[in-house]
Design a protein around this motif. Structure first.
Motif, short mmCIF file in Angstrom:
data_model
loop_
_atom_site.label_atom_id
_atom_site.label_comp_id
_atom_site.label_asym_id
_atom_site.label_seq_id
_atom_site.Cartn_x
_atom_site.Cartn_y
_atom_site.Cartn_z
N ASN A 74 -12.95 -11.22 4.13
CA ASN A 74 -13.82 -10.05 4.37
C ASN A 74 -12.99 -8.78 4.44
O ASN A 74 -13.22 -7.89 5.25
CB ASN A 74 -14.62 -10.24 5.67
CG ASN A 74 -15.71 -9.19 5.79
OD1 ASN A 74 -16.17 -8.65 4.78
ND2 ASN A 74 -16.10 -8.86 7.00
N GLY A 75 -12.02 -8.71 3.52
CA GLY A 75 -11.27 -7.48 3.36
C GLY A 75 -10.33 -7.16 4.51
O GLY A 75 -10.25 -7.87 5.51
N SER A 76 -9.64 -6.03 4.35
CA SER A 76 -8.78 -5.54 5.42
C SER A 76 -9.60 -5.23 6.66
O SER A 76 -9.09 -5.27 7.78
CB SER A 76 -8.04 -4.27 4.98
OG SER A 76 -7.04 -4.59 4.07
N THR A 77 -10.86 -4.91 6.45
CA THR A 77 -11.75 -4.63 7.57
C THR A 77 -11.67 -5.78 8.59
O THR A 77 -11.49 -5.54 9.79
CB THR A 77 -13.19 -4.46 7.04
OG1 THR A 77 -13.19 -3.34 6.15
CG2 THR A 77 -14.19 -4.26 8.15
N ILE A 80 -8.19 -5.78 10.41
CA ILE A 80 -7.99 -4.70 11.39
C ILE A 80 -8.83 -4.98 12.64
O ILE A 80 -8.35 -4.88 13.77
CB ILE A 80 -8.33 -3.33 10.75
CG1 ILE A 80 -7.29 -3.01 9.67
CG2 ILE A 80 -8.41 -2.23 11.79
CD1 ILE A 80 -7.67 -1.94 8.71
N HIS A 101 -9.47 4.83 8.83
CA HIS A 101 -10.61 4.19 8.18
C HIS A 101 -11.60 3.71 9.24
O HIS A 101 -11.22 3.40 10.37
CB HIS A 101 -10.10 3.01 7.36
CG HIS A 101 -11.16 2.34 6.55
ND1 HIS A 101 -11.72 1.15 6.93
CD2 HIS A 101 -11.77 2.70 5.40
CE1 HIS A 101 -12.63 0.79 6.01
NE2 HIS A 101 -12.68 1.72 5.08
N SER A 103 -12.88 0.95 9.76
CA SER A 103 -12.60 -0.37 10.35
C SER A 103 -11.76 -0.22 11.63
O SER A 103 -11.85 -1.04 12.55
CB SER A 103 -11.89 -1.28 9.35
OG SER A 103 -10.76 -0.63 8.83
N THR A 150 -1.46 4.10 9.06
CA THR A 150 -2.01 3.79 7.73
C THR A 150 -0.90 4.02 6.72
O THR A 150 -0.28 5.09 6.70
CB THR A 150 -3.20 4.72 7.43
OG1 THR A 150 -4.13 4.61 8.50
CG2 THR A 150 -3.89 4.31 6.14
N ASP A 178 -2.22 -0.53 8.95
CA ASP A 178 -3.32 -0.66 8.00
C ASP A 178 -2.72 -0.38 6.63
O ASP A 178 -2.54 0.78 6.24
CB ASP A 178 -4.42 0.35 8.36
CG ASP A 178 -5.49 0.44 7.28
OD1 ASP A 178 -5.36 -0.23 6.24
OD2 ASP A 178 -6.47 1.18 7.49
N ALA A 180 -3.99 -1.35 3.72
CA ALA A 180 -5.03 -1.72 2.75
C ALA A 180 -4.64 -1.30 1.33
O ALA A 180 -4.91 -2.01 0.37
CB ALA A 180 -6.36 -1.10 3.15
N HIS A 181 -3.98 -0.13 1.23
CA HIS A 181 -3.64 0.39 -0.11
C HIS A 181 -2.20 0.05 -0.52
O HIS A 181 -1.70 0.61 -1.49
CB HIS A 181 -3.81 1.91 -0.13
CG HIS A 181 -5.22 2.36 0.12
ND1 HIS A 181 -6.16 2.46 -0.87
CD2 HIS A 181 -5.85 2.71 1.26
CE1 HIS A 181 -7.31 2.87 -0.37
NE2 HIS A 181 -7.15 3.03 0.94
N SER A 206 -5.15 -5.18 1.79
CA SER A 206 -6.21 -5.61 0.86
C SER A 206 -5.53 -6.12 -0.41
O SER A 206 -4.92 -5.34 -1.14
CB SER A 206 -7.11 -4.42 0.48
OG SER A 206 -7.78 -3.92 1.59
N HIS A 208 -7.13 -7.07 -2.82
CA HIS A 208 -8.00 -6.69 -3.94
C HIS A 208 -7.80 -5.24 -4.36
O HIS A 208 -8.36 -4.81 -5.37
CB HIS A 208 -9.47 -6.92 -3.57
CG HIS A 208 -9.98 -6.04 -2.46
ND1 HIS A 208 -10.61 -4.85 -2.71
CD2 HIS A 208 -9.95 -6.17 -1.11
CE1 HIS A 208 -10.97 -4.30 -1.56
NE2 HIS A 208 -10.57 -5.08 -0.56
N LYS A 209 -7.04 -4.47 -3.60
CA LYS A 209 -6.85 -3.07 -4.02
C LYS A 209 -5.67 -2.99 -4.98
O LYS A 209 -5.85 -2.75 -6.16
CB LYS A 209 -6.67 -2.15 -2.82
CG LYS A 209 -7.95 -2.00 -1.97
CD LYS A 209 -7.81 -0.85 -0.99
CE LYS A 209 -8.86 -0.86 0.09
NZ LYS A 209 -10.23 -0.62 -0.38
C1 LIG Z 1 -7.21 2.99 4.72
C2 LIG Z 1 -8.16 1.84 4.60
N1 LIG Z 1 -8.10 0.85 5.51
C3 LIG Z 1 -8.92 -0.22 5.46
C4 LIG Z 1 -9.86 -0.33 4.46
C5 LIG Z 1 -10.75 -1.55 4.45
O1 LIG Z 1 -10.39 -2.37 3.40
P1 LIG Z 1 -11.38 -3.48 2.82
O2 LIG Z 1 -12.30 -2.76 1.89
O3 LIG Z 1 -10.47 -4.44 2.12
O4 LIG Z 1 -12.11 -4.10 3.95
C6 LIG Z 1 -9.96 0.67 3.48
C7 LIG Z 1 -10.97 0.57 2.42
O5 LIG Z 1 -11.12 1.42 1.58
C8 LIG Z 1 -9.11 1.79 3.56
O6 LIG Z 1 -9.17 2.80 2.68
#
Ligand SMILES: Cc1ncc(COP(=O)(O)O)c(C=O)c1O
Length: 434
Positions: A74-77, A80, A101, A103, A150, A178, A180-181, A206, A208-209
């Motif tokens: 379920n993503g980086s969300t 975090i 973000h 999250s 971040t 974080d 994610a990127h 992430s 997937h990014k």
């Molecule tokens: C800085 C940052 N952190 C966390 C996230 C969350 O990532 P995810 O979409 O993989 O849950 C994002 C998503 O765009 C993001 O830009």
């Protein structure tokens, strides 16, 4: 087993090859989506892995230099939020970028921790600046339990990572990154330092990014002994589906293999191409955003009307940037890009006017008058924005692009914020009744 192997993909492939008669979920029975299975004895279980998934996660930890890594669907969300609820308790103070973000804000709501904001600068184009050691020095004291950084932000800007991690540790604070990127950072020394290489305690990425996994694929890594592993693992489970997508997990196994085997080489090849692209774009007249030490895979053209550039690129060339605003247009260059794809962009830009920028739309800053968790959980009412000045927000409102926070639960709605919400066309807002 080495980094060339893909234990989880192989287990799933073996199962499919048996052409089994499936009397198990999912209901499509593999007819529509062959790679999509439920958890089976042959393919392991994400919550208590003992076979191929355990091997795949161990290979991931080795590839990234963590002590332990977990796959997230379920993503980086999810990562975090899990970090927050396992590490922080209600009332704990956590130092965090104002432009985090959502999250991260959700982490505060879930854990009951309280944010202490680093009010980093945002420039006149609406781009949040990097966090420096001096922004956190003095703010981390005995009562700050942790700091969230971040790395990099959406625009590729990076904090003074190593300096801040060392400083935070010297003050007894844990560091969550974080990233994610930034899943690619660890794989090439020409990139900014990754959180793990800087010895951060928890790093969330992430896949997937900047990696090649399916959307939602992400990682949470732990390094060092400041984190309670079991608590983190429990939190990851708490926020996860009990039916993780095999397709996402398989793609994570592949993405780890790809980053380890090809990440360095691909970035070595790509970096000069990106640098040349940046120079060529500037020659056409589009200013390119630069900051020392930044992640150049994020290409921002600024001081232009990015929305018009984006529209022209789509209408004339079917090129779609990541996001745009009145003052910038952001393109993501991934490890799968090449001279050919970036030349397509360059040639298209040659045929587009350098539209002058509009006025950057920078939201007014809020201040917190209540903790995000207590405001989120308190009785709430949805009221017309017109009547909202002086009330306390009960919801998160972000403005996209680039996802800047306008309001979070516990923030005071000032006259200025009310007017800003109206200017965005928002008519109702959730406020606390307390
Ligand atoms: C800085 C940052 N952190 C966390 C996230 C969350 O990532 P995810 O979409 O993989 O849950 C994002 C998503 O765009 C993001 O830009």
């Amino acid at each position: 087993m080495d980094q060339k192997s893909t234990p989880y993909l192989d287990a799933v492939a073996r199962y499919i090859k048996e052409n089994p008669v499936r009397f198990h979920y999912p209901g499509h029975k593999g007819i529509l989506f062959p790679l999509d299975l439920t958890e089976l004895p042959q393919t392991d279980n994400l919550f208590s892995p003992t076979g191929p998934l355990l091997d795949a996660q161990r290979l991931t930890a080795l590839a990234f230099g963590s002590d332990t890594s977990y796959f997230l669907v379920n993503g980086s969300t999810q990562g975090i939020q899990s970090a927050f609820i396992s590490i922080f308790r209600p009332g704990d103070k956590v130092l965090v970028s104002y432009y985090s973000h959502r999250s991260v804000i959700e982490g505060f709501i879930l854990s009951g921790a309280e944010p202490v904001f680093i009010e980093e600068r945002i420039d006149r184009w609406g781009i949040p600046q990097n966090i420096r050691l001096e922004d956190v020095e003095g703010k981390i004291g005995e009562d700050i339990k942790g700091i969230v950084l971040t790395n990099p932000n959406y625009f590729g800007l990076v904090p003074e990572m190593k300096e801040i991690v060392d400083y935070a540790h010297s003050k007894g604070s844990v560091v969550i990154v974080d990233e994610a990127h930034g899943v690619h950072l660890h794989f090439n020394k020409k990139m900014p330092i990754s959180g793990l290489d800087a010895d951060a305690d928890v790093v969330v990425q992430s896949m997937h990014k900047m990696g090649i996994s399916l959307t939602q694929g992400a990682l949470i890594h732990i390094k060092g002994d400041r984190i309670d592993r079991e608590a983190l693992e429990e939190s990851v489970k708490l926020l996860s589906t009990t039916s993780p997508s095999t397709s996402i997990l398989v793609s994570m196994d592949l993405a780890r293999r790809d980053l380890f085997l090809n990440g360095k080489r691909r970035l070595d090849r790509l970096i000069p191409i990106i640098d040349e692209l940046r120079r060529e774009i500037e020659k056409i007249g589009f200013p390119v955003y630069k900051r020392p030490g930044m992640d150049r895979t994020k290409l921002t053209l600024y001081s232009i009307d990015g929305n018009r550039v984006s529209l022209d690129l789509w209408e004339k060339f079917k090129i779609q940037p990541e996001m745009s605003s009145e003052t910038y247009c952001l393109f993501i260059i991934s490890l799968l890009d090449s001279r050919s794809t970036v030349n397509t962009l360059l040639n298209a830009l040659k045929d587009i006017p350098v539209y002058p920028p509009g006025k950057a739309d920078i939201p007014p800053r809020y201040t917190l008058v209540q903790s995000p968790r207590s405001a989120f959980l308190s009785p709430k009412d949805k009221i017309p924005v017109e009547d909202s000045a002086g009330r306390v927000s009960g919801e998160i409102i972000t403005k996209y692009p680039p996802g800047l926070p306008l309001l979070i639960p516990g923030a005071l709605i000032t006259l200025e914020i009310k007017e800003y919400l109206k200017s965005l066309g928002k008519t109702y807002v959730s406020v606390t009744l307390d």
